[in-house]
Design an enzyme around this catalytic site. Sequence first.
Site, PDB file in Angstrom:
ATOM      1  N   ILE A  21      -9.047   6.754 -54.159  1.00  0.00           N
ATOM      2  CA  ILE A  21      -8.671   6.107 -55.413  1.00  0.00           C
ATOM      3  C   ILE A  21      -7.821   7.029 -56.274  1.00  0.00           C
ATOM      4  CG2 ILE A  21      -9.610   5.228 -57.603  1.00  0.00           C
ATOM      5  CD1 ILE A  21     -11.943   4.062 -55.967  1.00  0.00           C
ATOM      6  N   TYR A 172     -26.485  12.085 -56.553  1.00  0.00           N
ATOM      7  CA  TYR A 172     -25.179  11.449 -56.771  1.00  0.00           C
ATOM      8  C   TYR A 172     -25.255  10.421 -57.897  1.00  0.00           C
ATOM      9  CZ  TYR A 172     -21.056   8.549 -56.055  1.00  0.00           C
ATOM     10  OH  TYR A 172     -19.897   7.841 -56.261  1.00  0.00           O
ATOM     11  N   THR A 201     -13.764   4.671 -49.249  1.00  0.00           N
ATOM     12  CA  THR A 201     -13.386   6.061 -49.468  1.00  0.00           C
ATOM     13  C   THR A 201     -14.445   6.958 -48.843  1.00  0.00           C
ATOM     14  OG1 THR A 201     -14.595   6.338 -51.554  1.00  0.00           O
ATOM     15  CG2 THR A 201     -12.384   5.378 -51.694  1.00  0.00           C
TER      16      THR A 201
END
Length: 270
Positions: A21, A172, A201
């Site tokens: 991105i 995360y 991704t």
Amino acid sequence: MSSVVPPTPRTVLVTGATSGIGWETARLLAGRGDTVVVHAPDQASGDDAVARLVAAGADTLRLRLVVADFSRLDEVRAMAARVAEEYPVLDVLVNNAACVAPERHTMTADGNELSLQVNFLAAYLLTHELSGPLSARPGSRVVNVSSSTHRTASISWSDPHRAKRYSRLAAYAQSQLALTIFAREQAPWTSVSVHPGVCDTALMPLYANQGESAAEGAERVARLCDPAAELVPGAYYDGTAPAPAAPVAQEDRTVRRLCKLADQLVAKAV
């Protein structure tokens, strides 16, 4: 006969712009004629990213490569100083750089859990270090590329590095929650956070099996960078539309508490 006033050239810094991105966002913004400061974690990946941007049609004179390993906060500070010196006016900062939390608990040389530092603390420090350029012209904005996984997270206030009970998914998600909360800090510029969608991704295997293209996610991020797009300060966007963030991310006291913690964690790395 009326004359068309051309738009004022803008300067945009995109972190984590070597792939996914981040690279696609840099490509889109460069295509609009913006000067794009491309952040890379190392020289080789940065040179490759810039070469691919030029091959995709970007004007090489409007691209500037800066290198900093976000697992080292001294490099973040040094990069911010270089950017501020070269670009005293910064119109947009896209805090996009992120890493997947490792399988095993990993601490940086600065004494922070790796994903917390790379995904949040580096963005926090960079934004504050660039407060001068970001405040130089009205209408500047900061776009934090977050994730819907922030809704599953909590901030482990007593153990932010999760040394006692580590889970890569929890680590995360905590970093994404912190980034989302950070967008609500009061500042002279407009800050928002955005979930660009589940995109294919390097991060996707952590929470999904399939997703949209990185280019589709980047279009949503680039839309929030557009000065013609009106933003709700501090809001969380799901794509290009404001959406309710996790309840804890909407509490003013949580914003103050998080910023105090972040100040402590980045200060010890000086």
